[in-house]
Design a protein around this motif. Sequence first.
Motif, PDB file in Angstrom:
ATOM      1  N   ALA A  10      17.939  81.570  -9.251  1.00 36.04           N
ATOM      2  CA  ALA A  10      18.820  80.270  -9.657  1.00 36.04           C
ATOM      3  C   ALA A  10      19.993  80.253  -8.811  1.00 36.04           C
ATOM      4  O   ALA A  10      20.530  81.274  -8.723  1.00 36.04           O
ATOM      5  CB  ALA A  10      18.967  80.664 -11.096  1.00 36.04           C
ATOM      6  N   ARG A  47      15.928  76.201  -9.467  1.00 36.81           N
ATOM      7  CA  ARG A  47      16.443  76.485 -10.795  1.00 36.81           C
ATOM      8  C   ARG A  47      17.959  76.672 -10.497  1.00 36.81           C
ATOM      9  O   ARG A  47      18.337  77.006  -9.211  1.00 36.81           O
ATOM     10  CB  ARG A  47      15.764  77.963 -10.983  1.00 36.81           C
ATOM     11  N   LYS A 108      16.222  73.993 -14.721  1.00 37.65           N
ATOM     12  CA  LYS A 108      15.750  73.344 -13.704  1.00 37.65           C
ATOM     13  C   LYS A 108      16.215  71.991 -13.418  1.00 37.65           C
ATOM     14  O   LYS A 108      16.649  71.280 -14.491  1.00 37.65           O
ATOM     15  CB  LYS A 108      14.210  73.216 -14.058  1.00 37.65           C
TER      16      LYS A 108
END
Length: 205
Positions: A10, A47, A108
């Motif tokens: 992420a 992400r 996302k």
Amino acid sequence: MAAVPSREVARRVFAREFNDASYTFKESDDERAPVYLLLPTGERVNRIFLVGTLTETEDVGEDSEYWQGRVVDPNGDTFFMYAGQYQPDAASMLRELEPPAYVSIVGKPRTYETDDGEVNVSVRPESITTVGEATRDRWVVETAERTIDRIQRFDAADEEDGAAVDEYVRMAREEYDLPVENYRRAVTEALESLEADDEQVEASP
């Protein structure tokens, strides 16, 4: 046994750069291949991890609950996120949270084209957690560092042999006509906002 796909890292990004991103791509023809958003500084993102102030929540669904949340970063720029029946935990958090609140979100990126051809980007949250100011401040510092790293790599492409340039930097240069100085400015403003907060705390009795 088939290999289990690993979860994508992420990435940290300020809202100014995230909202400027509009180009998405896959790296294979596989139907289940991850979709990446290309940041203007030349990073692919599947992400994102963000921390900011949840300022507003609203159920914008017609037939069923579909929650919109607005999260503002230290520069006053807004991340929009949407959660419905397929993100029940995130939707439940948006239903129950009372703004304003500091929140941490992993999700996302999602793009959609408006009727007039503009591409807007939003976040589909996987998780939403309430956090304290110290967590928000740490995210700001770490996001500033990551953004500067990307800008330096982007700028270095001017001095490198064409073959050595990072493929995502090359892609960003082709897809976007945006000065990366905008994001250097966002870093400066974000860090200055933290200093201003600290000065206010020190000045208060």
